[in-house]
Enzyme design. Structure first.
Site, PDB file in Angstrom:
ATOM      1  N   ASP A   1      13.991   3.808   9.996  1.00 42.38           N
ATOM      2  CA  ASP A   1      13.297   2.965  10.961  1.00 42.38           C
ATOM      3  C   ASP A   1      12.340   3.872  11.726  1.00 42.38           C
ATOM      4  OD1 ASP A   1      12.394   1.396  13.042  1.00 42.38           O
ATOM      5  OD2 ASP A   1      14.378   0.788  13.741  1.00 42.38           O
ATOM      6  N   VAL A   2      11.028   3.697  11.499  1.00 49.36           N
ATOM      7  CA  VAL A   2      10.057   4.612  12.099  1.00 49.36           C
ATOM      8  C   VAL A   2       9.941   4.440  13.603  1.00 49.36           C
ATOM      9  CG1 VAL A   2       8.701   4.896   9.989  1.00 49.36           C
ATOM     10  CG2 VAL A   2       8.113   3.063  11.606  1.00 49.36           C
TER      11      VAL A   2
ATOM     12  N   SER B   1      -7.154  -0.132   9.471  1.00 50.47           N
ATOM     13  CA  SER B   1      -7.589  -1.414   8.922  1.00 50.47           C
ATOM     14  C   SER B   1      -9.011  -1.704   9.384  1.00 50.47           C
ATOM     15  CB  SER B   1      -6.663  -2.543   9.399  1.00 50.47           C
ATOM     16  OG  SER B   1      -7.169  -3.814   9.038  1.00 50.47           O
TER      17      SER B   1
ATOM     18  N   TYR C   1      -2.228  -6.416  16.470  1.00 49.12           N
ATOM     19  CA  TYR C   1      -2.529  -5.677  15.243  1.00 49.12           C
ATOM     20  C   TYR C   1      -3.872  -4.967  15.369  1.00 49.12           C
ATOM     21  CZ  TYR C   1      -2.973  -4.846  10.192  1.00 49.12           C
ATOM     22  OH  TYR C   1      -3.114  -4.263   8.944  1.00 49.12           O
TER      23      TYR C   1
ATOM     24  N   ILE D   1       0.822  -1.203   0.000  1.00 51.19           N
ATOM     25  CA  ILE D   1       0.000   0.000   0.000  1.00 51.19           C
ATOM     26  C   ILE D   1       0.859   1.257   0.000  1.00 51.19           C
ATOM     27  CG2 ILE D   1      -1.620   1.341   1.404  1.00 51.19           C
ATOM     28  CD1 ILE D   1      -2.926  -1.324   2.209  1.00 51.19           C
TER      29      ILE D   1
ATOM     30  N   THR E   1      -1.163  -7.732  -0.747  1.00 51.62           N
ATOM     31  CA  THR E   1       0.122  -7.096  -0.468  1.00 51.62           C
ATOM     32  C   THR E   1       1.127  -8.163  -0.030  1.00 51.62           C
ATOM     33  OG1 THR E   1      -0.323  -6.753   1.895  1.00 51.62           O
ATOM     34  CG2 THR E   1      -1.091  -5.037   0.364  1.00 51.62           C
TER      35      THR E   1
ATOM     36  N   LYS F   1      -4.441  -0.890  15.265  1.00 54.00           N
ATOM     37  CA  LYS F   1      -5.250  -0.248  14.232  1.00 54.00           C
ATOM     38  C   LYS F   1      -6.466   0.457  14.826  1.00 54.00           C
ATOM     39  CE  LYS F   1      -2.623  -1.439  10.793  1.00 54.00           C
ATOM     40  NZ  LYS F   1      -1.860  -0.420  10.031  1.00 54.00           N
TER      41      LYS F   1
END
Length: 238
Positions: A52-53, A129, A142, A13, A177, A146
């Protein structure tokens, strides 16, 4: 046009978002943890940064701002998932998912804020998501990250709206993806994903990218603090 940082831009994405934004005339800094982002950026005639976030963000944000001549937009598409239900995950894996998906978004907006405050039609988009809206028993970290993005979106929109900075989220459904590809190699799972939505198929990254581009644009100038669901109707069945 706007100057936008896109995280997770080497594939999936994030890459689709970068490609669509560049095609529409935006200036984009493509970020990812993997070196492939440099090749993707070069192919688009844009700047690529290995970032690297979960690490220091002030320095790479400053580089992006200098390279692009300012910053007016963000697409946080970098993401991580761990298939570890309650009773199986570790504290380390839980933190790793939330650090990339949620914490990084908050800190990135914070680091970009001086530039966003000076921009015209500044706009921030998080890739959340449908898993943040509907339950999935196998990926609690996850789902939590989200769902957290949706709350964070509303909070930042309420704070930053008076400064003319819009903040929104996009909630993709099942999208083809690299992150989800291992599951798609199992016929039963792939067919289940395809049949889950009323439209009878999975989505393509570019379909999410067009929704993101809309939220970044002047066409969405009165939209903030909300989530745009792009899932082929999947959420209707929950």
């Amino acid at each position: 046009m706007s100057q936008v940082i896109v995280t997770g831009a080497a594939s999936g994405i994030g890459r689709a978002c970068a490609e669509v934004l560049v095609a529409e005339g935006h200036h984009v800094a493509l970020w990812d943890l993997v070196p492939e982002v440099l090749d993707v950026a070069a192919g688009l005639g844009m700047t690529g940064q290995i970032v690297d976030v979960t690490g220091d963000l002030d320095a790479p944000v400053a580089v992006a701002a200098e390279t692009l001549g300012g910053l007016s937009g963000l697409v946080h598409a970098a993401g991580r998932v761990a298939v570890e239900p309650v009773g199986a995950f570790t504290a380390a894996s839980w933190d790793a998912v939330l650090d990339v998906n949620l914490r990084a978004h908050a800190l990135l907006v914070q680091a970009m804020l001086p530039w966003l405050q000076k921009a015209t039609n500044a706009s921030v988009v998080a890739i959340s998501s449908i898993e943040g809206l509907a339950a999935n028993p196998f990926i609690p970290a996850y789902c939590a990250s989200k769902a957290g993005l949706l709350g964070l979106t509303r909070s930042m929109a309420a704070q930053l709206g008076p400064e003319g900075i819009r903040v929104n989220s996009v909630c993709p459904g099942f999208i083809i993806t690299p992150m989800i590809q291992p599951a798609l190699d199992i016929d039963e799972i792939r067919i289940g994903f395809e049949q889950a939505a009323p439209l009878g198929r999975m989505g393509q990254p570019v379909e999410i990218a067009h929704a993101v581009a809309f939220l970044l644009s002047d066409k969405a100038s009165f939209i903030t603090g909300t989530e745009l669901v792009v899932d082929g109707g999947l959420i209707c069945k929950h």
